[in-house]
Write an enzyme that holds these catalytic residues in place. Sequence first.
Site, PDB file in Angstrom:
ATOM      1  N   CYS A 145       6.507  -6.449  -1.788  1.00  0.00           N
ATOM      2  CA  CYS A 145       5.335  -5.820  -2.407  1.00  0.00           C
ATOM      3  C   CYS A 145       5.458  -5.738  -3.930  1.00  0.00           C
ATOM      4  O   CYS A 145       5.297  -6.736  -4.613  1.00  0.00           O
ATOM      5  CB  CYS A 145       5.079  -4.457  -1.782  1.00  0.00           C
ATOM      6  SG  CYS A 145       3.377  -3.879  -2.033  1.00  0.00           S
ATOM      7  N   ARG A 195      -8.234  -2.100  -1.733  1.00  0.00           N
ATOM      8  CA  ARG A 195      -6.872  -2.281  -1.260  1.00  0.00           C
ATOM      9  C   ARG A 195      -6.881  -3.039   0.056  1.00  0.00           C
ATOM     10  O   ARG A 195      -7.809  -2.889   0.876  1.00  0.00           O
ATOM     11  CB  ARG A 195      -6.158  -0.936  -1.081  1.00  0.00           C
ATOM     12  CG  ARG A 195      -5.956  -0.171  -2.364  1.00  0.00           C
ATOM     13  CD  ARG A 195      -4.992   0.971  -2.181  1.00  0.00           C
ATOM     14  NE  ARG A 195      -3.631   0.514  -1.983  1.00  0.00           N
ATOM     15  CZ  ARG A 195      -2.808   0.131  -2.975  1.00  0.00           C
ATOM     16  NH1 ARG A 195      -3.209   0.136  -4.219  1.00  0.00           N
ATOM     17  NH2 ARG A 195      -1.580  -0.253  -2.703  1.00  0.00           N
ATOM     18  N   HIS A 222       5.726  -4.616   4.299  1.00  0.00           N
ATOM     19  CA  HIS A 222       6.591  -3.443   4.418  1.00  0.00           C
ATOM     20  C   HIS A 222       6.884  -3.202   5.894  1.00  0.00           C
ATOM     21  O   HIS A 222       6.566  -4.016   6.748  1.00  0.00           O
ATOM     22  CB  HIS A 222       5.861  -2.201   3.882  1.00  0.00           C
ATOM     23  CG  HIS A 222       5.669  -2.170   2.417  1.00  0.00           C
ATOM     24  ND1 HIS A 222       6.683  -1.889   1.544  1.00  0.00           N
ATOM     25  CD2 HIS A 222       4.560  -2.354   1.649  1.00  0.00           C
ATOM     26  CE1 HIS A 222       6.214  -1.893   0.310  1.00  0.00           C
ATOM     27  NE2 HIS A 222       4.927  -2.181   0.341  1.00  0.00           N
TER      28      HIS A 222
END
Length: 240
Positions: free
Chosen positions: A94, A127, A190
Amino acid sequence: MNIKIAHLYPDLLNLYGDRGNIACLKKRLEWRGIGAEIVRCTCDDESFNLSDTDIIFIGGGSDREQKIVCSKLLRHKDELREYVENNGVLAAVCGGYQLLGKYYKLEDETIEGLDILDIYTEQGKKRLIGNVVLESEYTDGKIVGFENHGGRTYIGGHTPLGKVVYGSGNDDKSGYEGVVYKNVVATYLHGPLLPKNPPLCDRILTNALKRKYPDFKELPPLNDALEIVANEYIANRFKK
């Protein structure tokens, strides 16, 4: 045999259990009788020496934390680039992924990157959040994880880590996720990433062992039955 793993700035870059990736690397070495040394490089550390490092891990963080980390890492830009070009093993997740590029353009400012990969990131309107499933030639089976990023990363001619089966990926348009370059694996996933994907973890470890020990062939198998079931459950649950 022994592998030295440098965890860069875990005090700032540790979203969504990223330190679980370090635990996974360490345990999968130890279960095979291979030593694992973990070195944590925090914001309070002035020293920075990669001469005997076998794996570098950079986790994810907020834009604010990325700016702090990048200001520190830019001092070691040439050292990091030389490490990568000499086939040093680096895994970035990320925010760490974004930092490897040329820049991350936000709405009102631009974060300078390390320019190790020929990629760049620009802030999107929304997002990209949710589970991700990838098909990848880099490992056996599917790669699964969780993404939560506002940036859109454009990888140019680089090889992606995988093709998106479910989720948004690098830019929500190309259908690809992550980057593989030499012994660098960079991704938005993640979760943490490596416990969910043992073949990917072992590929990273194998690359490090072959670089350090030229006669090394392959890792002995582990009983990953539970991990495989969990991976397949996620891959099968999230399908377009």
